[in-house]
Write a protein that holds these residues in place. Structure first.
Motif, PDB file in Angstrom:
ATOM      1  N   VAL A 228      29.811 -44.876  39.268  1.00 41.93           N
ATOM      2  CA  VAL A 228      29.099 -45.556  39.175  1.00 41.93           C
ATOM      3  C   VAL A 228      27.516 -45.001  38.747  1.00 41.93           C
ATOM      4  O   VAL A 228      27.396 -43.919  39.947  1.00 41.93           O
ATOM      5  CB  VAL A 228      28.910 -46.729  39.810  1.00 41.93           C
ATOM      6  CG1 VAL A 228      27.651 -47.677  39.385  1.00 41.93           C
ATOM      7  CG2 VAL A 228      29.749 -47.334  40.243  1.00 41.93           C
TER       8      VAL A 228
ATOM      9  N   VAL B 263      23.797 -45.334  37.483  1.00 38.04           N
ATOM     10  CA  VAL B 263      23.041 -46.314  37.103  1.00 38.04           C
ATOM     11  C   VAL B 263      21.764 -45.939  36.697  1.00 38.04           C
ATOM     12  O   VAL B 263      21.272 -44.495  37.618  1.00 38.04           O
ATOM     13  CB  VAL B 263      23.010 -47.142  38.628  1.00 38.04           C
ATOM     14  CG1 VAL B 263      24.223 -48.255  39.039  1.00 38.04           C
ATOM     15  CG2 VAL B 263      22.792 -46.881  40.141  1.00 38.04           C
TER      16      VAL B 263
ATOM     17  N   GLU C  81      17.649 -47.274  37.170  1.00 38.19           N
ATOM     18  CA  GLU C  81      17.181 -47.900  36.714  1.00 38.19           C
ATOM     19  C   GLU C  81      15.829 -48.541  35.750  1.00 38.19           C
ATOM     20  O   GLU C  81      15.273 -49.308  35.590  1.00 38.19           O
ATOM     21  CB  GLU C  81      16.705 -48.482  38.291  1.00 38.19           C
ATOM     22  CG  GLU C  81      15.699 -49.755  39.025  1.00 38.19           C
ATOM     23  CD  GLU C  81      15.325 -49.975  40.701  1.00 38.19           C
ATOM     24  OE1 GLU C  81      15.271 -50.828  40.746  1.00 38.19           O
ATOM     25  OE2 GLU C  81      15.908 -49.376  41.121  1.00 38.19           O
TER      26      GLU C  81
ATOM     27  N   ILE D 165      23.768 -49.368  33.123  1.00 40.93           N
ATOM     28  CA  ILE D 165      24.551 -49.312  34.357  1.00 40.93           C
ATOM     29  C   ILE D 165      26.120 -48.710  33.726  1.00 40.93           C
ATOM     30  O   ILE D 165      26.635 -49.182  32.322  1.00 40.93           O
ATOM     31  CB  ILE D 165      25.501 -50.322  34.989  1.00 40.93           C
ATOM     32  CG1 ILE D 165      24.315 -51.085  36.349  1.00 40.93           C
ATOM     33  CG2 ILE D 165      26.437 -50.123  36.008  1.00 40.93           C
ATOM     34  CD1 ILE D 165      24.480 -51.707  36.309  1.00 40.93           C
TER      35      ILE D 165
ATOM     36  N   PRO E 104      21.228 -56.421  34.592  1.00 38.26           N
ATOM     37  CA  PRO E 104      21.764 -54.953  34.826  1.00 38.26           C
ATOM     38  C   PRO E 104      20.607 -54.743  36.059  1.00 38.26           C
ATOM     39  O   PRO E 104      21.427 -53.670  37.061  1.00 38.26           O
ATOM     40  CB  PRO E 104      20.968 -54.382  33.169  1.00 38.26           C
ATOM     41  CG  PRO E 104      21.303 -55.306  32.564  1.00 38.26           C
ATOM     42  CD  PRO E 104      20.584 -57.159  33.278  1.00 38.26           C
TER      43      PRO E 104
ATOM     44  N   ILE F  36      22.462 -52.881  39.770  1.00 37.74           N
ATOM     45  CA  ILE F  36      21.738 -52.031  40.562  1.00 37.74           C
ATOM     46  C   ILE F  36      21.798 -52.811  42.233  1.00 37.74           C
ATOM     47  O   ILE F  36      21.555 -51.729  42.607  1.00 37.74           O
ATOM     48  CB  ILE F  36      21.179 -50.905  40.186  1.00 37.74           C
ATOM     49  CG1 ILE F  36      21.586 -50.817  38.174  1.00 37.74           C
ATOM     50  CG2 ILE F  36      20.488 -50.070  40.962  1.00 37.74           C
ATOM     51  CD1 ILE F  36      19.847 -50.048  37.457  1.00 37.74           C
TER      52      ILE F  36
ATOM     53  N   LEU G  88      28.049 -43.635  44.048  1.00 38.93           N
ATOM     54  CA  LEU G  88      27.232 -43.802  43.111  1.00 38.93           C
ATOM     55  C   LEU G  88      26.413 -43.212  42.784  1.00 38.93           C
ATOM     56  O   LEU G  88      25.555 -42.220  43.537  1.00 38.93           O
ATOM     57  CB  LEU G  88      26.367 -45.378  44.382  1.00 38.93           C
ATOM     58  CG  LEU G  88      25.810 -45.944  43.439  1.00 38.93           C
ATOM     59  CD1 LEU G  88      26.224 -46.830  42.029  1.00 38.93           C
ATOM     60  CD2 LEU G  88      25.243 -46.887  44.018  1.00 38.93           C
TER      61      LEU G  88
ATOM     62  N   SER H  63      22.287 -42.318  41.188  1.00 36.79           N
ATOM     63  CA  SER H  63      21.367 -42.865  40.307  1.00 36.79           C
ATOM     64  C   SER H  63      20.467 -42.277  39.321  1.00 36.79           C
ATOM     65  O   SER H  63      20.473 -40.503  40.117  1.00 36.79           O
ATOM     66  CB  SER H  63      20.169 -43.526  41.603  1.00 36.79           C
ATOM     67  OG  SER H  63      18.992 -43.968  40.568  1.00 36.79           O
TER      68      SER H  63
END
Length: 400
Positions: free
Chosen positions: A270, A272, A274, A279, A377, A381, A397, A399
């Motif tokens: 995943v 992401v 922010e 995502i 969204p 997150i 995950l 970022s």
């Protein structure tokens, strides 16, 4: 407590994250469902690009060049010396030139006199490179060796118009301090490339993975015989048949090799962001059973300015009584009009939804669960990060 399965199917999709994410939501991803050619997921070791860099001058900018940059002035003065013209940097006042960096990427198998595209970017305070011409610029390889010669008219993918300052406006589209010169560099060197050694060819995976490397070796062996072996997660070694080498058909063999297809393995991941609320998910989803409670707290602070207009308390020559004393002829200071803020603070807490998240194994199931929660969204997150900390999210995950 009602479970997620009791609610599933009763609510429409409420969020839209991005087109890439939606495409993943609509079709569950299978690590065995997509086939790719070997040439698309790997490269031949030894076929390396050459990075070039140079420093030069762009002229003909019509007043949008460097304003008073000593670097530019000294470069122009040095250039004039090549034409037997003696100038000091202090004598140069032109704003029609700009100091620029020039870069290029040369593909493998290039030969002398081939042409490649170059990119030009301003190094000083030039406001635009539009309409400029790059003057003859030598380009160097990472070892500092002279490799190419660049010059030509710049192609700027934007524009800037108008006058700034008081009473003026400027309209700008895209960046006007970078430009492209198609075919602007002539190579002066040829690359002698050896892409196999002792009859052994090495394929390097663009995304190293042990499963994909093993599948690649198996696909090659199935098509061409037992000539391939996965050395590690990023390398597959292939023995070129001796009869191909004897008749000089190594290139034809590699071309056939590159057309072989296989199903690369996709890691559960995943990604992401922010800052943008994006995502993107890929691979098979594995989420262990967990309880998720989600609700929003909204705090609103409202400030209204109110004018306070007091009565006239200016007293001149009046008697003022203070306790048992009487003060005669006291001058009271005037009280003026004041602006007083009225501040109102209100907090609203959304009723949290508590759901039991079952074991999930597909992207569609995860999408249905997240859409049911009605989260934005950025909320998603936070939920995904919390599931990872809990150990319930069996995915990587990342970022951005």
């Amino acid at each position: 407590m009602r479970t997620y399965k009791d609610y599933c199917g009763q609510h429409a999709i409420r969020i839209s994250i991005c087109m890439a994410f939606l495409a993943l939501l609509i079709t569950p991803i299978s690590s065995q469902g997509i086939e790719a050619r070997i040439k698309d997921i790997s490269r031949v070791a030894g076929l390396e690009e050459v990075e070039l860099i140079g420093y030069g001058i762009v002229s003909g900018l019509g007043g949008t060049g460097d304003k008073d940059l000593m670097l530019t002035k000294q470069t122009v003065a040095n250039l004039m010396e090549n034409f037997q013209i003696q100038l000091s940097s202090g004598d140069i006042k032109s704003k029609n030139v700009a100091a620029v960096a020039v870069i290029a990427r040369v593909p493998p198998f290039h030969k002398a006199n081939d042409r490649v595209d170059i990119k030009v970017s301003s190094m000083g305070d030039a406001s635009s490179l539009e309409g400029g011409v790059l003057m003859m610029t030598p380009m160097l390889d990472p070892n500092g060796e002279f490799y190419a010669l660049a010059q030509g008219s710049l192609t700027v993918g934007g524009f800037s118009a108008g006058q700034g300052g008081a009473g003026g406006a400027t309209v700008q589209k895209n960046h006007v301090t970078t430009a492209l010169v198609p075919g602007g560099a002539v190579l002066k060197m040829s690359q002698s490339t050896k892409f196999y050694e002792n009859g052994i060819l090495r394929l390097v995976l663009r995304n190293p993975d042990f499963t994909t490397a093993d599948r690649m070796a198996s696909a090659i062996n199935k098509e061409l015989g037992g000539i391939a072996v996965a050395k590690d997660a990023g390398t597959v070694s292939v023995n070129i048949p001796q009869e191909k080498l004897d008749i000089g058909q190594a290139s034809a063999f590699i071309a056939k090799l590159e057309r072989i297809s296989l199903s690369p393995d996709v890691r559960a991941k995943v990604i992401v962001n922010e800052r943008t609320g994006t995502i993107v998910m890929g691979g098979d989803v594995h989420i262990s059973e967990a309880v998720v409670a989600h609700g929003n707290l909204t705090v609103t602070v409202k400030e209204t300015l109110r004018v306070s207009q007091p009565t006239d308390l200016t007293l001149v020559g009046a008697n003022v009584v203070t306790g048992s004393n009487v003060l005669a002829n006291v001058r009271m200071p005037p009280i003026g009009t004041a602006v007083v803020p009225d501040v109102e603070t209100k907090a609203e807490e959304e009723k949290a939804r508590v759901m039991l998240v079952p074991n999930l194994t597909t992207v569609r199931e995860l999408a249905d669960m997240l859409n049911f929660m009605g989260a934005t969204p950025r909320d998603l997150i936070s939920i995904l990060e919390a599931l990872r900390e809990l150990g319930a999210l069996q995915m990587e995950l990342v970022s951005m």
